[in-house]
Design a protein around this motif. Structure first.
Motif, PDB file in Angstrom:
ATOM      1  N   UNK A  90      29.243  39.773  -2.238  1.00  0.00           N
ATOM      2  CA  UNK A  90      29.896  39.266  -1.032  1.00  0.00           C
ATOM      3  C   UNK A  90      31.381  39.550  -1.112  1.00  0.00           C
ATOM      4  N   UNK A  91      32.015  39.462   0.035  1.00  0.00           N
ATOM      5  CA  UNK A  91      33.457  39.652   0.151  1.00  0.00           C
ATOM      6  C   UNK A  91      33.989  38.572   1.084  1.00  0.00           C
ATOM      7  N   UNK A  92      35.181  38.042   0.826  1.00  0.00           N
ATOM      8  CA  UNK A  92      35.763  37.067   1.747  1.00  0.00           C
ATOM      9  C   UNK A  92      35.960  37.630   3.154  1.00  0.00           C
ATOM     10  N   UNK A  93      36.014  38.957   3.287  1.00  0.00           N
ATOM     11  CA  UNK A  93      36.174  39.587   4.599  1.00  0.00           C
ATOM     12  C   UNK A  93      34.967  39.302   5.495  1.00  0.00           C
ATOM     13  N   UNK A  94      33.810  39.088   4.901  1.00  0.00           N
ATOM     14  CA  UNK A  94      32.584  38.814   5.651  1.00  0.00           C
ATOM     15  C   UNK A  94      32.098  37.409   5.307  1.00  0.00           C
ATOM     16  N   UNK A  95      32.872  36.442   5.701  1.00  0.00           N
ATOM     17  CA  UNK A  95      32.609  35.046   5.383  1.00  0.00           C
ATOM     18  C   UNK A  95      31.201  34.627   5.820  1.00  0.00           C
ATOM     19  N   UNK A  96      30.471  33.998   4.912  1.00  0.00           N
ATOM     20  CA  UNK A  96      29.140  33.487   5.230  1.00  0.00           C
ATOM     21  C   UNK A  96      28.028  34.509   5.124  1.00  0.00           C
ATOM     22  N   UNK A  97      28.336  35.704   4.609  1.00  0.00           N
ATOM     23  CA  UNK A  97      27.331  36.752   4.505  1.00  0.00           C
ATOM     24  C   UNK A  97      27.304  37.310   3.085  1.00  0.00           C
ATOM     25  N   UNK A  98      26.105  37.486   2.549  1.00  0.00           N
ATOM     26  CA  UNK A  98      25.970  38.142   1.257  1.00  0.00           C
ATOM     27  C   UNK A  98      24.872  39.193   1.347  1.00  0.00           C
ATOM     28  N   UNK A  99      24.933  40.145   0.434  1.00  0.00           N
ATOM     29  CA  UNK A  99      24.024  41.277   0.427  1.00  0.00           C
ATOM     30  C   UNK A  99      23.228  41.277  -0.873  1.00  0.00           C
ATOM     31  N   UNK A 100      21.920  41.252  -0.776  1.00  0.00           N
ATOM     32  CA  UNK A 100      21.083  41.395  -1.960  1.00  0.00           C
ATOM     33  C   UNK A 100      20.942  42.886  -2.222  1.00  0.00           C
ATOM     34  N   UNK A 101      21.253  43.284  -3.450  1.00  0.00           N
ATOM     35  CA  UNK A 101      21.174  44.696  -3.802  1.00  0.00           C
ATOM     36  C   UNK A 101      19.777  45.067  -4.292  1.00  0.00           C
ATOM     37  N   UNK A 102      19.462  46.341  -4.229  1.00  0.00           N
ATOM     38  CA  UNK A 102      18.170  46.830  -4.701  1.00  0.00           C
ATOM     39  C   UNK A 102      18.099  46.867  -6.227  1.00  0.00           C
ATOM     40  N   UNK A 103      19.232  46.738  -6.893  1.00  0.00           N
ATOM     41  CA  UNK A 103      19.263  46.721  -8.357  1.00  0.00           C
ATOM     42  C   UNK A 103      18.571  45.468  -8.871  1.00  0.00           C
ATOM     43  N   UNK A 104      17.675  45.629  -9.832  1.00  0.00           N
ATOM     44  CA  UNK A 104      16.971  44.480 -10.394  1.00  0.00           C
ATOM     45  C   UNK A 104      17.497  44.173 -11.787  1.00  0.00           C
ATOM     46  N   UNK A 105      18.173  43.043 -11.956  1.00  0.00           N
ATOM     47  CA  UNK A 105      18.675  42.666 -13.279  1.00  0.00           C
ATOM     48  C   UNK A 105      17.511  42.451 -14.233  1.00  0.00           C
ATOM     49  N   UNK A 106      17.657  42.997 -15.456  1.00  0.00           N
ATOM     50  CA  UNK A 106      16.553  42.886 -16.404  1.00  0.00           C
ATOM     51  C   UNK A 106      16.980  42.447 -17.792  1.00  0.00           C
ATOM     52  N   UNK A 107      18.211  42.717 -18.156  1.00  0.00           N
ATOM     53  CA  UNK A 107      18.642  42.425 -19.520  1.00  0.00           C
ATOM     54  C   UNK A 107      19.528  41.179 -19.550  1.00  0.00           C
ATOM     55  N   UNK A 108      19.668  40.629 -20.741  1.00  0.00           N
ATOM     56  CA  UNK A 108      20.582  39.494 -20.901  1.00  0.00           C
ATOM     57  C   UNK A 108      21.996  39.879 -20.475  1.00  0.00           C
ATOM     58  N   UNK A 109      22.378  41.130 -20.750  1.00  0.00           N
ATOM     59  CA  UNK A 109      23.710  41.607 -20.358  1.00  0.00           C
ATOM     60  C   UNK A 109      23.878  41.501 -18.835  1.00  0.00           C
ATOM     61  N   UNK A 110      22.839  41.873 -18.081  1.00  0.00           N
ATOM     62  CA  UNK A 110      22.905  41.773 -16.617  1.00  0.00           C
ATOM     63  C   UNK A 110      23.185  40.339 -16.182  1.00  0.00           C
ATOM     64  N   UNK A 111      22.542  39.393 -16.828  1.00  0.00           N
ATOM     65  CA  UNK A 111      22.678  37.996 -16.419  1.00  0.00           C
ATOM     66  C   UNK A 111      24.009  37.385 -16.862  1.00  0.00           C
ATOM     67  N   UNK A 112      24.663  37.976 -17.860  1.00  0.00           N
ATOM     68  CA  UNK A 112      25.961  37.468 -18.327  1.00  0.00           C
ATOM     69  C   UNK A 112      27.143  38.234 -17.723  1.00  0.00           C
ATOM     70  N   UNK A 113      26.854  39.325 -17.051  1.00  0.00           N
ATOM     71  CA  UNK A 113      27.893  40.229 -16.542  1.00  0.00           C
ATOM     72  C   UNK A 113      28.813  39.534 -15.535  1.00  0.00           C
ATOM     73  N   UNK A 114      30.097  39.872 -15.618  1.00  0.00           N
ATOM     74  CA  UNK A 114      31.060  39.485 -14.585  1.00  0.00           C
ATOM     75  C   UNK A 114      30.958  40.567 -13.518  1.00  0.00           C
TER      76      UNK A 114
END
Length: 139
Positions: A90-114
């Motif tokens: 999401x971006x503050x430019x599009x308040x109230x809207x978020x985008x789900x990406x096609x990327x599927x998190x799978x590793x612990x690194x994905x879940x800890x990533x900034x």
């Protein structure tokens, strides 16, 4: 928006209880708007979240289902987080809207990533917008 207003604004496909991501049930009104199917989640008689998972609806700048991640990376202060097993941005430019990406998190690194712009830009080039969530903006 009160749920009773939906039928006045567009065509209702269904209105039923559906499973939610936490093992419970939620009332979902499915509707057609400009050729896209939306899922309106209802809470206390009002729409609290819209989900868009088909192509058709776009933001004023042309963002929607199928948009390449490279286009989202042009948004200011883009950030992401994993929720409900998926990566959302999401971006503050599009308040109230978020985008789900096609990327599927799978590793612990994905879940800890900034998930800032730099780390999002390192994702595979074929990542795109899987769906949109619209919750409204409290500006």
């Amino acid at each position: 928006m009160p749920v009773a207003s939906i039928a006045e604004a567009t065509k209702v496909i269904s209105d039923r209880m559906e499973s939610d991501s936490e093992g419970g049930e939620v009332r979902v009104v499915r509707l057609l708007l400009d050729g896209a199917e939306l899922a309106a989640e209802i809470h206390e008689g009002r729409i609290w979240r819209l989900g868009v998972s088909t192509r058709g609806l776009r933001t004023r700048t042309g963002l929607g289902v199928g948009t390449a991640l490279s286009a989202l990376l042009k948004l200011p202060k883009l950030q992401g987080e994993i929720g409900e097993g998926a990566l959302y941005v999401w971006s503050p430019q599009l308040c109230g809207m978020s985008f789900r990406l096609s990327y599927e998190p799978q590793t612990d690194k994905d879940f800890r990533m900034n998930w800032n712009t730099r780390n999002l830009a390192a994702l595979p080039r074929d990542v795109n917008v899987h769906s949109l969530l619209i919750t409204g903006c409290a500006k």
